[in-house]
Design an enzyme around this catalytic site. Structure first.
Site, PDB file in Angstrom:
ATOM      1  N   LYS A  57      29.145 -16.830   1.647  1.00 38.02           N
ATOM      2  CA  LYS A  57      30.332 -15.980   1.456  1.00 38.02           C
ATOM      3  C   LYS A  57      29.925 -14.762   0.658  1.00 38.02           C
ATOM      4  O   LYS A  57      29.191 -14.879  -0.333  1.00 38.02           O
ATOM      5  CB  LYS A  57      31.383 -16.800   0.671  1.00 38.02           C
ATOM      6  CG  LYS A  57      32.647 -16.051   0.347  1.00 38.02           C
ATOM      7  CD  LYS A  57      33.790 -16.441   1.273  1.00 38.02           C
ATOM      8  CE  LYS A  57      34.989 -15.520   1.173  1.00 38.02           C
ATOM      9  NZ  LYS A  57      34.774 -14.190   1.776  1.00 38.02           N
ATOM     10  N   LYS A  93      25.807 -11.731   1.788  1.00 37.62           N
ATOM     11  CA  LYS A  93      26.195 -10.327   1.569  1.00 37.62           C
ATOM     12  C   LYS A  93      25.732  -9.516   2.760  1.00 37.62           C
ATOM     13  O   LYS A  93      24.736  -9.851   3.412  1.00 37.62           O
ATOM     14  CB  LYS A  93      25.539  -9.779   0.299  1.00 37.62           C
ATOM     15  CG  LYS A  93      26.245  -8.582  -0.277  1.00 37.62           C
ATOM     16  CD  LYS A  93      27.437  -9.010  -1.118  1.00 37.62           C
ATOM     17  CE  LYS A  93      28.104  -7.853  -1.804  1.00 37.62           C
ATOM     18  NZ  LYS A  93      28.934  -8.290  -2.930  1.00 37.62           N
ATOM     19  N   THR A 177      39.831  -8.893  -8.056  1.00 37.27           N
ATOM     20  CA  THR A 177      38.599  -8.682  -8.826  1.00 37.27           C
ATOM     21  C   THR A 177      38.982  -8.143 -10.202  1.00 37.27           C
ATOM     22  O   THR A 177      38.529  -8.644 -11.238  1.00 37.27           O
ATOM     23  CB  THR A 177      37.661  -7.699  -8.090  1.00 37.27           C
ATOM     24  OG1 THR A 177      37.406  -8.232  -6.789  1.00 37.27           O
ATOM     25  CG2 THR A 177      36.356  -7.508  -8.826  1.00 37.27           C
ATOM     26  N   SER A 335      39.365 -14.857  -2.545  1.00 37.24           N
ATOM     27  CA  SER A 335      38.900 -14.930  -1.151  1.00 37.24           C
ATOM     28  C   SER A 335      38.831 -16.383  -0.702  1.00 37.24           C
ATOM     29  O   SER A 335      39.163 -16.724   0.442  1.00 37.24           O
ATOM     30  CB  SER A 335      37.511 -14.305  -1.015  1.00 37.24           C
ATOM     31  OG  SER A 335      37.614 -12.926  -0.799  1.00 37.24           O
TER      32      SER A 335
HETATM   33  N1  LIG Z   1      35.854  -5.314  -4.117  1.00 41.01           N
HETATM   34  C1  LIG Z   1      35.605  -6.536  -4.574  1.00 41.01           C
HETATM   35  O1  LIG Z   1      36.330  -7.486  -4.268  1.00 41.01           O
HETATM   36  C2  LIG Z   1      34.453  -6.780  -5.489  1.00 41.01           C
HETATM   37  C3  LIG Z   1      33.646  -5.772  -5.931  1.00 41.01           C
HETATM   38  N2  LIG Z   1      32.636  -6.055  -6.819  1.00 41.01           N
HETATM   39  C4  LIG Z   1      31.728  -5.040  -7.272  1.00 41.01           C
HETATM   40  O2  LIG Z   1      32.445  -4.034  -7.991  1.00 41.01           O
HETATM   41  C5  LIG Z   1      31.768  -2.782  -7.854  1.00 41.01           C
HETATM   42  C6  LIG Z   1      32.734  -1.760  -7.326  1.00 41.01           C
HETATM   43  O3  LIG Z   1      33.230  -2.212  -6.073  1.00 41.01           O
HETATM   44  P1  LIG Z   1      34.620  -1.734  -5.478  1.00 41.01           P
HETATM   45  O4  LIG Z   1      35.512  -1.299  -6.578  1.00 41.01           O
HETATM   46  O5  LIG Z   1      35.055  -2.773  -4.528  1.00 41.01           O
HETATM   47  O6  LIG Z   1      34.151  -0.485  -4.623  1.00 41.01           O
HETATM   48  P2  LIG Z   1      34.989   0.806  -4.198  1.00 41.01           P
HETATM   49  O7  LIG Z   1      34.297   1.357  -3.031  1.00 41.01           O
HETATM   50  O8  LIG Z   1      36.436   0.495  -4.081  1.00 41.01           O
HETATM   51  O9  LIG Z   1      34.805   1.794  -5.444  1.00 41.01           O
HETATM   52  C7  LIG Z   1      33.530   2.184  -5.865  1.00 41.01           C
HETATM   53  C8  LIG Z   1      33.686   3.159  -7.025  1.00 41.01           C
HETATM   54  O10 LIG Z   1      32.361   3.441  -7.523  1.00 41.01           O
HETATM   55  C9  LIG Z   1      32.173   4.859  -7.458  1.00 41.01           C
HETATM   56  N3  LIG Z   1      30.757   5.126  -7.165  1.00 41.01           N
HETATM   57  C10 LIG Z   1      30.120   5.044  -5.972  1.00 41.01           C
HETATM   58  N4  LIG Z   1      28.851   5.435  -6.107  1.00 41.01           N
HETATM   59  C11 LIG Z   1      28.693   5.755  -7.420  1.00 41.01           C
HETATM   60  C12 LIG Z   1      27.625   6.253  -8.195  1.00 41.01           C
HETATM   61  N5  LIG Z   1      26.430   6.507  -7.621  1.00 41.01           N
HETATM   62  N6  LIG Z   1      27.807   6.454  -9.528  1.00 41.01           N
HETATM   63  C13 LIG Z   1      29.016   6.223 -10.096  1.00 41.01           C
HETATM   64  N7  LIG Z   1      30.080   5.768  -9.407  1.00 41.01           N
HETATM   65  C14 LIG Z   1      29.910   5.551  -8.096  1.00 41.01           C
HETATM   66  C15 LIG Z   1      33.084   5.349  -6.352  1.00 41.01           C
HETATM   67  O11 LIG Z   1      33.364   6.751  -6.496  1.00 41.01           O
HETATM   68  C16 LIG Z   1      34.312   4.486  -6.607  1.00 41.01           C
HETATM   69  O12 LIG Z   1      35.099   5.018  -7.651  1.00 41.01           O
HETATM   70  C17 LIG Z   1      30.572  -3.060  -6.938  1.00 41.01           C
HETATM   71  O13 LIG Z   1      29.438  -3.363  -7.697  1.00 41.01           O
HETATM   72  C18 LIG Z   1      31.017  -4.294  -6.166  1.00 41.01           C
HETATM   73  O14 LIG Z   1      29.932  -5.018  -5.662  1.00 41.01           O
HETATM   74  C19 LIG Z   1      32.441  -7.324  -7.296  1.00 41.01           C
HETATM   75  C20 LIG Z   1      33.229  -8.340  -6.904  1.00 41.01           C
HETATM   76  C21 LIG Z   1      34.259  -8.182  -5.912  1.00 41.01           C
HETATM   77  O1  LIG Z   2      35.465 -11.886  -1.753  1.00 39.84           O
HETATM   78  C1  LIG Z   2      34.364 -12.240  -1.391  1.00 39.84           C
HETATM   79  O2  LIG Z   2      34.158 -13.131  -0.591  1.00 39.84           O
HETATM   80  C2  LIG Z   2      33.105 -11.587  -1.929  1.00 39.84           C
HETATM   81  C3  LIG Z   2      33.318 -10.516  -2.936  1.00 39.84           C
HETATM   82  C4  LIG Z   2      31.984  -9.927  -3.265  1.00 39.84           C
HETATM   83  O3  LIG Z   2      31.317  -9.394  -2.412  1.00 39.84           O
HETATM   84  C5  LIG Z   2      31.473 -10.028  -4.621  1.00 39.84           C
HETATM   85  O4  LIG Z   2      31.980 -10.815  -5.426  1.00 39.84           O
HETATM   86  O5  LIG Z   2      30.489  -9.328  -4.924  1.00 39.84           O
END
Ligand SMILES: NC(=O)C1=CN([C@@H]2O[C@H](COP(=O)(O)OP(=O)(O)OC[C@H]3O[C@@H](n4cnc5c(N)ncnc54)[C@H](O)[C@@H]3O)[C@@H](O)[C@H]2O)C=CC1
Ligand SMILES: O=C(O)CCC(=O)C(=O)O
Length: 401
Positions: A57, A93, A177, A335
């Site tokens: 997952k 992933k 998250t 999830s």
């Molecule tokens: N969406 C989810 O359910 C989960 C996300 N994460 C982690 O959280 C982090 C953020 O993910 P999301 O919020 O989902 O992504 P997202 O795509 O919704 O947002 C990403 C954010 O990071 C910024 N960003 C992108 N490249 C960047 C850079 N080079 N320097 C600074 N900022 C940058 C973007 O402008 C945006 O504000 C990632 O590491 C992801 O793996 C972890 C667990 C679950």
């Molecule tokens: O919701 C999921 O299954 C995975 C979320 C995820 O990619 C993460 O925790 O980094």
């Protein structure tokens, strides 16, 4: 980290040999018809770290810097994350090397559907269940569900999570998250003796994780003094107008381009605050800036934002570091609830999702925190030891080692 944790747990080198790489790794090439009639070929990946506990997952990332090693590491972290939360999953992933910000919606749809066609043989509700990650969202999950269901010739909502509610998404998944990170921040603030009301918080990243988090913490009385996106950062020690920023952010989590008084992401990380939350990408806190971090607690909402050397420096400086594999688990926990609801065909109200999420988060936090206290080790190593427990036991019971 896996090697150190396994040694401390008394496991033989064979466990490390098995767990240091994913069991399966697929590279795909995806031809996409662009709006101007040309064809662009994209590279995508799917990694399945280990399925001894259950199906793998983990999310799918669309980003220009997606690379083989990164996807493998992210899959391994998912195994640890699922292990800590005691979910019946291994880690997986995926990612596509692309910049979705430069694609039209129809191009993005064709790319998403092409990726599912390319990986369809190795994924599925009982094999490997994807979800959103950086620059992917519920719309992309919807296209992917539709494509997978067409290939299999039956509706398959359990193939992917993070879907829109009308397609079998779970109440609360979109903000889960950040909801999880908020719960971890509350617990870690308690053990660090910090009052969340009025505490100064910096959040790097204003996407799914970072933006909901800024709202939840603001509502809890914290003072959000800094935020950032890929273009830059905003800092105001008196506090930012979070609602204004949330109203103006675009679908890629970008908002700082509307301001002229921005600073860089690297400048933001070392500004004065009580709580620092990296919620963007990997390798942001390194040995170059770890000694300059002013926060008392660092809570990793992003995967892999702090290097191991930086972890050592922060720990030596007495900063409480709540590691990614623990702090960012709210997403995969909900999830899991979504997948369970899809399998049952019975859907829970949001309060039930929150209550169940909180139970798992509190148990995970205190398991890891107590392990770190009892063994006098940092929270990251403690998290790996807790997270590897179920996986190593499952491997033994299956007779693999
Ligand atoms: N969406 C989810 O359910 C989960 C996300 N994460 C982690 O959280 C982090 C953020 O993910 P999301 O919020 O989902 O992504 P997202 O795509 O919704 O947002 C990403 C954010 O990071 C910024 N960003 C992108 N490249 C960047 C850079 N080079 N320097 C600074 N900022 C940058 C973007 O402008 C945006 O504000 C990632 O590491 C992801 O793996 C972890 C667990 C679950
Ligand atoms: O919701 C999921 O299954 C995975 C979320 C995820 O990619 C993460 O925790 O980094």
């Amino acid at each position: 980290m896996i090697q150190v944790a396994l040694q401390k747990m008394g496991y033989s080198d064979s466990f490390y040999e098995l767990l240091k790489e994913p069991l399966r790794f697929l590279t795909v090439r995806i031809p996409v018809r662009m709006d101007d009639g040309s064809v662009q070929v994209f590279t995508g990946y799917r990694a399945q770290h280990n399925d001894a506990v259950g199906p793998t997952k983990g999310g799918i990332r669309f980003h220009p810097s997606v690379a083989e090693d990164e996807v493998k590491a992210l899959a391994i972290w998912m195994s640890i994350k699922c292990g800590i939360a005691d979910l019946p999953f291994g880690g997986g992933k995926g990612g596509i090397q692309c910049d979705p910000r430069s694609l039209s919606l129809p191009e993005l749809e064709r790319l998403s559907r092409g990726y599912v066609r390319a990986i369809s043989q190795i994924v599925g509700p009982t094999k490997d269940i994807p979800a959103p990650d950086v620059f992917t969202n519920s719309q992309i999950m919807a296209w992917m569900t539709d494509e997978y269901s067409r290939i299999r010739e039956f509706d398959s909502p359990g193939f992917i999570t993070g879907k829109p509610i009308v397609l079998g998404g779970s109440a609360g998944r979109e903000s889960s998250t950040a909801m999880g990170v908020t719960m971890f921040i509350k617990e870690s603030a308690k053990v660090a003796g910090i009052d969340l009301k009025g505490a100064k918080v910096i959040i790097q990243g204003f996407g799914n994780a970072g933006s909901f988090l800024s709202k939840f913490l603001h509502d809890a009385g914290a003072n959000i003094v800094g935020i950032s996106d890929a273009n830059g950062a905003l800092y105001d020690c008196a506090g930012l107008d979070i609602q204004y920023l949330l109203d103006r952010r675009d679908s890629f989590g970008t908002v700082t381009n509307l301001f002229s008084n921005t600073i860089s992401n690297q400048e933001l990380l070392v500004k004065e605050c009580d709580i620092l939350v990296p919620a963007a990408i990997e390798n942001q806190i390194t040995e170059d800036n770890a000694s300059l971090i002013q926060a008392k607690i660092v809570v990793e909402a992003a995967n892999g934002p702090t290097t191991l050397k930086a972890t050592e420096i922060l720990t030596e400086r007495g900063i409480l570091l709540v590691p990614d594999v623990l702090a960012s688990s709210g997403g995969v926990i909900v999830s899991y609830f979504e997948w369970v609801q899809n399998n049952q065909g019975y859907y829970w109200p949001e309060e039930e999702v929150h209550t169940k999420l909180e139970q798992i988060i509190l148990k995970s936090f205190h398991n890891v925190y107590q392990t770190s206290q009892q063994k006098n080790i940092d929270m990251r190593l403690a998290a790996y030891m807790v997270g590897l427990n179920r996986l190593t036991e499952a491997i033994k019971w299956r007779g693999w080692i």
